[in-house]
Every structure is written in structure tokens, then in C-alpha cells.
Design an enzyme around this catalytic site. Structure first.
Site, PDB file in Angstrom:
ATOM      1  N   ARG A 234       1.414  -1.355  -0.239  1.00 16.25           N
ATOM      2  CA  ARG A 234      -0.125   0.199   0.091  1.00 16.25           C
ATOM      3  C   ARG A 234       0.870   1.191  -0.083  1.00 16.25           C
ATOM      4  NH1 ARG A 234      -3.489  -2.750  -1.693  1.00 16.25           N
ATOM      5  NH2 ARG A 234      -5.297  -3.262  -0.485  1.00 16.25           N
ATOM      6  N   GLU A 263      -2.720   7.350  -5.265  1.00 13.95           N
ATOM      7  CA  GLU A 263      -3.186   6.713  -5.999  1.00 13.95           C
ATOM      8  C   GLU A 263      -4.646   6.788  -6.271  1.00 13.95           C
ATOM      9  OE1 GLU A 263      -1.271   2.604  -5.072  1.00 13.95           O
ATOM     10  OE2 GLU A 263      -4.182   2.087  -5.077  1.00 13.95           O
ATOM     11  N   HIS A 295      -0.617  -0.492  -9.979  1.00 19.64           N
ATOM     12  CA  HIS A 295      -1.832  -0.799  -8.427  1.00 19.64           C
ATOM     13  C   HIS A 295      -2.060  -2.174  -9.962  1.00 19.64           C
ATOM     14  CE1 HIS A 295      -4.152  -1.603  -4.215  1.00 19.64           C
ATOM     15  NE2 HIS A 295      -3.622  -2.363  -5.201  1.00 19.64           N
ATOM     16  N   GLN A 296      -1.285  -2.768 -10.501  1.00 21.43           N
ATOM     17  CA  GLN A 296      -1.584  -4.027 -11.193  1.00 21.43           C
ATOM     18  C   GLN A 296      -1.313  -5.220 -11.255  1.00 21.43           C
ATOM     19  OE1 GLN A 296       0.975  -3.127 -14.851  1.00 21.43           O
ATOM     20  NE2 GLN A 296       0.919  -4.936 -14.869  1.00 21.43           N
TER      21      GLN A 296
HETATM   22  P1  NAD Z   1      -1.430 -10.865   5.113  1.00 16.94           P
HETATM   23  O1  NAD Z   1      -2.166 -10.780   5.870  1.00 16.94           O
HETATM   24  O2  NAD Z   1      -1.256 -12.206   4.918  1.00 16.94           O
HETATM   25  O3  NAD Z   1       0.500 -10.277   5.555  1.00 16.94           O
HETATM   26  C1  NAD Z   1       0.433  -9.476   6.154  1.00 16.94           C
HETATM   27  C2  NAD Z   1       1.573  -9.563   7.282  1.00 16.94           C
HETATM   28  O4  NAD Z   1       1.626  -8.460   7.403  1.00 16.94           O
HETATM   29  C3  NAD Z   1       1.255 -10.665   7.804  1.00 16.94           C
HETATM   30  O5  NAD Z   1       1.679 -11.859   8.748  1.00 16.94           O
HETATM   31  C4  NAD Z   1       1.224 -10.473   9.485  1.00 16.94           C
HETATM   32  O6  NAD Z   1       1.393 -10.517  10.827  1.00 16.94           O
HETATM   33  C5  NAD Z   1       2.177  -8.986   9.055  1.00 16.94           C
HETATM   34  N1  NAD Z   1       1.746  -7.326   9.740  1.00 16.94           N
HETATM   35  C6  NAD Z   1       0.835  -7.160  10.374  1.00 16.94           C
HETATM   36  N2  NAD Z   1       1.166  -5.421  11.203  1.00 16.94           N
HETATM   37  C7  NAD Z   1       2.529  -5.789  11.099  1.00 16.94           C
HETATM   38  C8  NAD Z   1       3.744  -4.693  11.133  1.00 16.94           C
HETATM   39  N3  NAD Z   1       3.290  -3.660  12.091  1.00 16.94           N
HETATM   40  N4  NAD Z   1       4.443  -5.197  11.066  1.00 16.94           N
HETATM   41  C9  NAD Z   1       5.257  -5.795   9.868  1.00 16.94           C
HETATM   42  N5  NAD Z   1       4.475  -6.954   9.760  1.00 16.94           N
HETATM   43  C10 NAD Z   1       2.703  -6.650  10.116  1.00 16.94           C
HETATM   44  O7  NAD Z   1      -1.370 -10.489   3.444  1.00 16.94           O
HETATM   45  P2  NAD Z   1      -0.816 -10.330   2.322  1.00 16.94           P
HETATM   46  O8  NAD Z   1      -2.279 -11.560   1.840  1.00 16.94           O
HETATM   47  O9  NAD Z   1       0.366 -11.342   2.129  1.00 16.94           O
HETATM   48  O10 NAD Z   1      -1.296  -9.029   2.234  1.00 16.94           O
HETATM   49  C11 NAD Z   1      -0.432  -7.845   1.891  1.00 16.94           C
HETATM   50  C12 NAD Z   1      -0.812  -6.521   1.821  1.00 16.94           C
HETATM   51  O11 NAD Z   1      -0.082  -6.852  -0.266  1.00 16.94           O
HETATM   52  C13 NAD Z   1      -1.967  -6.402   1.856  1.00 16.94           C
HETATM   53  O12 NAD Z   1      -2.083  -6.074   2.973  1.00 16.94           O
HETATM   54  C14 NAD Z   1      -2.640  -5.506   0.556  1.00 16.94           C
HETATM   55  O13 NAD Z   1      -2.207  -4.184   0.536  1.00 16.94           O
HETATM   56  C15 NAD Z   1      -1.245  -5.862  -0.336  1.00 16.94           C
HETATM   57  N6  NAD Z   1      -1.617  -6.690  -1.679  1.00 16.94           N
HETATM   58  C16 NAD Z   1      -1.542  -5.381  -2.368  1.00 16.94           C
HETATM   59  C17 NAD Z   1      -1.919  -6.152  -3.907  1.00 16.94           C
HETATM   60  C18 NAD Z   1      -1.468  -5.364  -5.332  1.00 16.94           C
HETATM   61  O14 NAD Z   1      -2.147  -5.930  -6.387  1.00 16.94           O
HETATM   62  N7  NAD Z   1      -0.823  -4.249  -5.586  1.00 16.94           N
HETATM   63  C19 NAD Z   1      -2.577  -7.711  -3.601  1.00 16.94           C
HETATM   64  C20 NAD Z   1      -2.733  -8.230  -2.646  1.00 16.94           C
HETATM   65  C21 NAD Z   1      -2.707  -7.614  -2.010  1.00 16.94           C
END
Ligand code: NAD
Length: 331
Positions: A234, A263, A295-296
């Protein structure tokens, strides 16, 4: 159920319609993002289906509840744009897509890393102009380098797995460390180790008040000089002004972004004939060692299919009064 789908693109319509073929919900698509101005469009719809840059703050949620909406279905993983506390108080349920192809995002992060390191964006333009000179295109071997994975959940795990395959040393940082990550052959970083040792930092944690601007002037100053930073998570994880200063001084060696803090004003639309007024963003784009995709990272056939099927399934669960598998609530 009557579902109002906001920020609907052609691919949303195609894949949601396919997922809904046997479910039979009534889908109405709106090009507009959900916000305080457009929220009136949702009046009379049981369900509002939104995406990453739609606004579901307390005021919007209040208007939704007043219009008869009872479920907010996010067709994404991150939910930083929804005021979950307000939703709970208003009796609105919220679901998201907890898991869809983590490979889609992790592989895109790797694509960005390879591109920024080996200057593929520059080489692509040069060779199209019959310029086959190599000056300025030198990268480094990923093999043997140290990669920091910030957030070792579903996406961070897959990213780590791929980087281990490249022969990198993978060190992680997570508020909730996982045994699965360690079992891969990666390990969690010692205090200060990411700054001191990481050649590459890739962000995979959610945006929360705690992680807002986790990359800032202070963390950048403590980073290894010339390190590469990848953000597919994000935009708000990064203080963009601080990153620009670090790029200007050479402290940061390269930056690859799929997300950007502002964005919502830019991404998911064609602005090629308009003047971009965001000077910070334009400054970013002016660096030869910065790549931005809009954001793709999630945008693969497998991911969109799962996103749409999960969203329709959540609405069906809600319609039948079943427990909502992917419900999220304020903690
Ligand atoms: P997830 O919940 O499986 O993993 C997130 C990890 O971050 C977890 O292990 C959690 O413990 C950790 N975390 C939480 N707070 C934290 C902190 N303060 N410091 C360090 N680590 C911390 O989520 P995911 O499915 O792996 O997705 C991760 C992120 O990717 C989502 O939150 C989303 O913002 C982003 N995302 C982006 C796209 C894109 O198209 N660019 C698509 C999907 C997800």
C-alpha cells in the site's frame, strides 16, 4: 441480492458476471468510485461491492446504511479504506477476499525487482530507438544478496520462496513471526539488521496506523546505501517525500512501486491526455531508477477469477444467513 458494484471496469463486469452466472444476484455496475458524492447511487442496494480506492469512511457508511445497504463486499485483500468500527456500530457487515493468488502479487514484486535492477524499462526504450549502448544499464547479481521481506504473510511468504530460489539470503520482519517462513530456509532479522544488511527491501505488510510511513527519512538514513525498495503493498507505507530525498542523494539505489499514497487520484484510468497536477508523483517518474506500475500486481486471470468467485460466494452466504467466511470486524 441487489449488488451495487463501484469502480467497475470492463474486467470486473466480465469476471463478476461469470462468477454470478449460477448464483443469480442482480448486479448493477457503476464506473464511479464510491465516495461521499456518489454514495447516493447505492440507495436500495443490499450489497455494495468496492475496490482498493473506494472510500468507506464513517460518513459514507452512514449514508449506505440509511439507503438500506447491509453488506460491504471488498473485492480485494486490504481494507484500510473501510472504517470497520463505524460499520460495526451501524450494523453493516464487511467481507473481503482474504486470500487469492498470493503468487500474482509476489511474482509482480519479483518482476519489478528484476526490471529495476537490470534496467529493463530503459533497455526497452533504447532498443526500440535502435540504441544498443549498455552504458547506464549495469545491474547486480541477485544471487548471494540479502533480501528483506517486511510482512511475511501469504504474499511475503511466496516472495521469500522465489527469492530463495534465486540464491538470495532472505531475512524477514513481521509483528507476528511465522514458523512457515522459517521452514522455507529464511529467518527473522535481528534488530537493525535490515537497515545494515539488506540490498533489497520488499514491503508486504498491511497499511495500518502502525505501518503508516514505515519507510521514512529515519529508516532510509539507516538503510544500506544503494539498496533497492519494492512496494506492492500500500502506498501509505512509504513517506514519498523522504524517498525522493533519498533517491536524490543516492542513498536509495532504486525504487519500484505498484502502489502510491495518492493513487486514488491517478490509478485505474487513462490520464494520458491530461495534465497531472501531483508534483510529487511527477518528480518520482522523472528518476531513471524509479518504475511505477498502476496497482496491477493482483491482475492475473487466476487472481481475478478467485476474487470474483469469493465475492459472489460471500454475498450468497449473506443472503442465506450463513456465517460469513471472509468477514472482517474492528479489533
Ligand atoms: P497477510 O495478512 O497474509 O500478511 C500480512 C503480514 O503482515 C502478516 O504476516 C502480518 O502479521 C504482518 N504485519 C501486520 N502488521 C505488521 C506490522 N506492524 N509490521 C510488520 N508486519 C506486520 O496479507 P497478504 O495477503 O500477504 O497481503 C499483504 C498486503 O499486500 C495487503 O495488506 C495489501 O495491502 C497488499 N496487496 C496488494 C495487492 C496489489 O495488487 N498491489 C494485492 C493484494 C494485496
Amino acid at each position: 441480492m441487489k449488488i451495487a458494484v463501484f469502480s467497475a471496469k470492463r474486467y470486473d463486469r466480465e469476471f463478476l458476471n461469470a462468477a454470478n452466472a449460477s448464483a443469480g444476484h442482480q448486479l448493477r455496475y457503476f464506473d464511479e468510485p464510491l465516495d461521499r458524492e456518489s454514495v447516493g447511487l447505492a440507495a436500495g442496494y443490499d450489497v455494495v461491492c468496492i475496490f482498493v480506492n473506494d472510500q468507506a469512511d464513517a460518513e459514507v457508511l452512514q449514508a449506505l446504511a440509511a439507503g438500506g445497504t447491509r453488506l460491504v463486499a471488498l473485492r480485494c485483500t486490504g481494507f484500510n479504506n473501510v472504517d470497520l468500527k463505524a460499520a460495526g456500530q451501524l450494523g453493516l457487515k464487511v467481507v473481503r477476499v482474504v486470500s487469492y493468488s498470493p503468487h500474482s502479487v509476489a511474482e509482480h514484486a519479483v518482476a519489478l525487482l528484476l526490471a529495476i535492477n537490470r534496467k529493463i524499462h530503459r533497455a526497452y526504450n533504447r532498443t526500440r530507438d535502435s540504441n544498443f549502448a549498455l552504458d547506464g544499464l549495469m545491474g547486480f547479481d541477485l544471487h548471494g544478496k540479502t533480501v528483506a521481506v517486511v510482512g511475511t504473510g501469504k504474499i511475503g511468504y511466496v516472495f521469500a520462496q522465489i527469492m530463495l530460489g534465486f540464491g538470495c539470503e532472505v531475512i524477514g520482519y513481521d509483528k507476528y513471526p511465522s514458523d512457515a517462513f522459517k521452514a522455507l530456509g529464511a529467518r527473522y532479522a535481528e534488530h537493525g539488521e535490515i537497515g545494515a544488511r539488506a540490498d533489497i527491501v520488499s514491503l508486504h505488510c498491511p497499511l495500518t496506523p502502525e505501518t503508516h510511513h514505515i519507510i521514512n527519512a529515519d529508516t532510509l538514513a539507516r538503510a544500506k546505501r544503494g539498496a533497492l525498495l519494492i512496494n506492492t503493498s500500500r502506498g501509505g507505507l512509504i513517506d514519498t517525500e523522504a524517498v525522493i530525498q533519498a533517491l536524490k542523494s543516492g542513498q536509495l539505489g532504486g525504487l519500484a512501486l505498484d502502489v502510491y499514497e495518492q493513487e486514488a487520484d491517478l490509478f485505474f484510468r487513462d490520464l494520458s491526455s491530461t495534465i497531472i497536477t501531483d508534483d510529487v508523483f511527477q518528480r518520482l517518474l522523472s528518476f531513471p531508477n524509479v518504475i511505477v506500475t498502476g496497482h496491477q500486481a493482483f491482475f492475473t486471470q487466476e487472481a481475478i477469477t478467485t476474487i470474483c468467485e469469493t465475492t459472489i460466494n460471500s454475498v450468497t452466504q449473506f443472503a442465506k444467513g450463513l456465517p460469513l467466511t471472509d468477514e472482517i470486524k474492528a479489533v
